[in-house]
Design a protein around this motif. Structure first.
Motif, PDB file in Angstrom:
ATOM      1  N   GLY A 134       0.788  -1.226   0.000  1.00 53.54           N
ATOM      2  CA  GLY A 134       0.000   0.000   0.000  1.00 53.54           C
ATOM      3  C   GLY A 134       0.817   1.271   0.000  1.00 53.54           C
ATOM      4  N   GLU A 135       2.139   1.161  -0.117  1.00 55.95           N
ATOM      5  CA  GLU A 135       3.002   2.346  -0.075  1.00 55.95           C
ATOM      6  C   GLU A 135       3.199   2.908  -1.486  1.00 55.95           C
ATOM      7  OE1 GLU A 135       5.713   1.609   3.886  1.00 55.95           O
ATOM      8  OE2 GLU A 135       6.348   0.621   2.040  1.00 55.95           O
ATOM      9  N   ARG A 136       2.103   3.273  -2.098  1.00 56.01           N
ATOM     10  CA  ARG A 136       2.105   3.881  -3.427  1.00 56.01           C
ATOM     11  C   ARG A 136       1.172   5.085  -3.423  1.00 56.01           C
ATOM     12  NH1 ARG A 136       0.660  -1.596  -6.785  1.00 56.01           N
ATOM     13  NH2 ARG A 136       2.747  -2.536  -6.947  1.00 56.01           N
ATOM     14  N   CYS A 137       1.599   6.164  -4.043  1.00 53.38           N
ATOM     15  CA  CYS A 137       0.704   7.321  -4.143  1.00 53.38           C
ATOM     16  C   CYS A 137      -0.455   7.045  -5.089  1.00 53.38           C
ATOM     17  CB  CYS A 137       1.474   8.555  -4.582  1.00 53.38           C
ATOM     18  SG  CYS A 137       2.073   8.483  -6.282  1.00 53.38           S
ATOM     19  N   MET A 138      -0.358   5.988  -5.890  1.00 49.59           N
ATOM     20  CA  MET A 138      -1.438   5.628  -6.790  1.00 49.59           C
ATOM     21  C   MET A 138      -2.201   4.400  -6.307  1.00 49.59           C
ATOM     22  SD  MET A 138      -1.781   7.796  -9.261  1.00 49.59           S
ATOM     23  CE  MET A 138      -2.579   6.962 -10.625  1.00 49.59           C
ATOM     24  N   ALA A 139      -1.939   3.951  -5.088  1.00 45.31           N
ATOM     25  CA  ALA A 139      -2.659   2.793  -4.547  1.00 45.31           C
ATOM     26  C   ALA A 139      -4.150   3.098  -4.418  1.00 45.31           C
ATOM     27  CB  ALA A 139      -2.091   2.407  -3.188  1.00 45.31           C
ATOM     28  N   ILE A 140      -4.974   2.100  -4.666  1.00 45.85           N
ATOM     29  CA  ILE A 140      -6.398   2.224  -4.369  1.00 45.85           C
ATOM     30  C   ILE A 140      -6.582   1.986  -2.874  1.00 45.85           C
ATOM     31  CG2 ILE A 140      -8.650   1.127  -4.652  1.00 45.85           C
ATOM     32  CD1 ILE A 140      -7.864   2.838  -7.025  1.00 45.85           C
TER      33      ILE A 140
ATOM     34  N   ILE B 189      -3.319   6.691   4.467  1.00 46.07           N
ATOM     35  CA  ILE B 189      -2.711   5.780   5.437  1.00 46.07           C
ATOM     36  C   ILE B 189      -1.342   5.310   4.976  1.00 46.07           C
ATOM     37  CG2 ILE B 189      -2.991   3.573   6.629  1.00 46.07           C
ATOM     38  CD1 ILE B 189      -6.023   3.951   6.394  1.00 46.07           C
ATOM     39  N   PHE B 190      -1.173   5.092   3.693  1.00 45.81           N
ATOM     40  CA  PHE B 190       0.076   4.621   3.098  1.00 45.81           C
ATOM     41  C   PHE B 190       0.474   3.258   3.662  1.00 45.81           C
ATOM     42  CE2 PHE B 190       4.015   5.880   0.753  1.00 45.81           C
ATOM     43  CZ  PHE B 190       3.359   6.414  -0.336  1.00 45.81           C
ATOM     44  N   GLY B 191      -0.496   2.369   3.637  1.00 42.08           N
ATOM     45  CA  GLY B 191      -0.291   1.009   4.111  1.00 42.08           C
ATOM     46  C   GLY B 191      -1.339   0.100   3.495  1.00 42.08           C
TER      47      GLY B 191
END
Length: 501
Positions: free
Chosen positions: A283-289, A387-389
């Protein structure tokens, strides 16, 4: 091991490692084991002056190097990156934690920008008008800025620098890269690769460190531009600080990316892609859903399908074939588990709990397993905050219009996706949604290198997106020349075939 001398990751200036003078260091940790594997040198203001000075000294010679020769270096760098991608992927996994396949994918996406930059002669062409006035010609050129600063985040230690660096270098600039202090090894590796490719010393430099290094770049008179990717509060700080010093800035901030699922969608496809986009790279992606918006009565079925897939994911050391690796630091782990606690306390339904995951790893790594929440409301912190996770939230709404209003009210506007088999709904969505990058049955709509990357609203500070034509314009300045020549000039005689040099 106790008693083992740890590697020191230094700065890189004028074609060589530079230890600096600050006497300050930070730990570089293997997130899968919790072990400190290296120390990185932190810069002082004086160190930053020396590194920027090396870039400024090298710039005039590179600016005046022919475009043909500059592009030859780019092509050689491309070949070396292809040959050695496994090396840097291993460095990324060891320092960031993402699984090897994900690290290799990061290198591949960065390579796309290198290949785009190899074609920069076409984009640096100016225009020409003969006899704009009697005997007067007008033409335009694009010229490099000088020394440019790049501040990259921990989550993509090679791809994000490659979003900016190849274009800046191909355009004739000198680069100072400030990588994340959490995983700086890839930047030093890349510096050596540029040197091997034939880039003159001083054109690519690495400045390691913390806020001291960042502020030194933002305030330095010889740094003409700043490219930044990171969280929104820091992006805003970078933008305001650097523009106050007269620099041009592209500062890409945070995100809260939605995936809208309409009742007519293929729910198996949607579930697959929600898992891929929500939990990839932990989940450490700025483009994560991070938020799946389920429209109408599909919520229960969609949640069941996502749950089934989530529970099958293997969490562990990225070098062991796991599906998902650890978070980058212990602090990141504590932050994410704190949000999971808060989600429960706020009344969301915890469908899959990743706090007690048993990872396939040695030591005490920074693991949080894939986590799934249902019945999340827009006032909960797990929805409002980035959250970035590996935390995926399901938000249920009644209609398409409710979903669009929800997404458009969000302060972020980086990326979003719609899953549907209705072409009319998709076309309407791409027109009405207030987000910079949109996917239709594509969960992570990161564009190809010849398009530009960037969001809207609080996901971007500055007017220019990364790479593509906008990136070329960011790293160059336009100039228009009006000329009149009263007498023709004559050259000497040379019957050889004309060549570029």
């Amino acid at each position: 091991m106790a008693g083992t001398t740890k590697q020191t990751i230094n700065h890189w200036a004028a074609g060589a490692e530079f230890a600096g003078t600050s006497g300050r260091f930070g730990d570089v940790t293997d997130p899968a084991t919790g072990a400190v594997t290296a120390q990185v040198t932190y810069a002082s203001v004086e160190d930053a002056d020396q590194i920027v000075g090396a870039a400024a000294k090298a710039f005039p010679g590179w600016r005046d190097t022919s475009l043909t020769k500059r592009v030859q270096v780019l092509f050689r760098f491309r070949e070396l990156l292809n040959e050695r991608r496994d090396e840097v992927a291993a460095i990324i996994t060891a320092e960031h934690g993402k699984v090897l396949s994900d690290a290799a994918g990061e290198v591949n996406r960065g390579q796309e920008v290198v290949e785009f930059a190899c074609g920069i002669p076409h984009l640096l062409k100016g225009g020409f008008t003969e006899n704009a006035s009697t005997g007067v010609d007008v033409h335009s050129v694009r010229q490099p800025l000088g020394v440019v600063g790049i501040i990259s985040p921990f989550n993509f230690p090679i791809m994000v620098p490659l979003w900016f660096t190849p274009i800046a270098i191909a355009a004739g600039n000198a680069v100072v890269l400030k990588p994340s202090e959490k995983d700086p090894g890839a930047a030093l590796w890349m510096a050596k690769l540029w040197q091997e490719a034939g880039l003159p010393d001083g054109i690519f430099n690495v400045l390691n460190g913390d806020k001291v290094a960042v502020d030194a770049l933002l305030g330095h008179d010889q740094v003409k531009s700043i490219s930044f990717v990171g969280s929104t509060p820091i992006a805003k700080y970078v933008y305001e600080t650097a523009t106050a010093k007269g620099k041009r800035v592209q500062a890409l901030g945070g995100a809260k990316n939605h995936m809208l699922v309409l009742p007519d969608a293929d729910l198996d496809l949607a579930a697959d892609q929600a898992v891929n986009a929500g939990y990839g790279s932990a989940g450490e992606r700025c483009m994560a859903i991070s938020a799946v918006v389920a429209v109408g009565g599909i919520g229960d079925e969609l949640v069941d399908k996502i749950k089934e897939r989530t529970e099958k994911l293997r969490t562990g050391d990225g070098r062991r074939g796991a599906d998902m690796g650890p978070l980058v630091t212990q602090q990141a782990r504590e932050r994410v588990t704190g949000y999971i606690d808060a989600g429960q306390q706020a009344g969301a339904t915890l469908v899959v709990d990743g706090r007690d995951v048993t990872p396939d790893a040695d030591g005490s790594g920074f693991f949080v397993g894939p986590t799934l929440f249902d019945h999340v409301s827009p006032d909960m912190a797990i929805y409002t905050d980035e959250i970035f996770g590996p935390v995926l939230s399901i938000v249920r709404v009644e209609s398409y219009q409710d979903a669009v209003e929800l997404i458009n009210k969000n302060p972020y506007g980086n990326g979003t996706a719609i899953f549907t088999n209705d072409g009319g709904a998709a076309r309407r969505f791409q027109n009405e949604i207030e987000v910079g990058m949109i996917g239709i049955n594509v969960p992570i709509p990161v564009p190809m290198a010849y398009y530009s990357f960037g969001g809207w609203k609080s996901s971007l500070f500055g007017d220019t997106h990364a790479h593509g034509v906008e990136g070329v314009h960011f790293f160059t300045r336009g100039k228009v020349i009006t000329s009149r020549w009263l007498d023709p000039s004559h050259g000497g005689i040379n019957l050889g075939f004309p060549q570029n040099a």
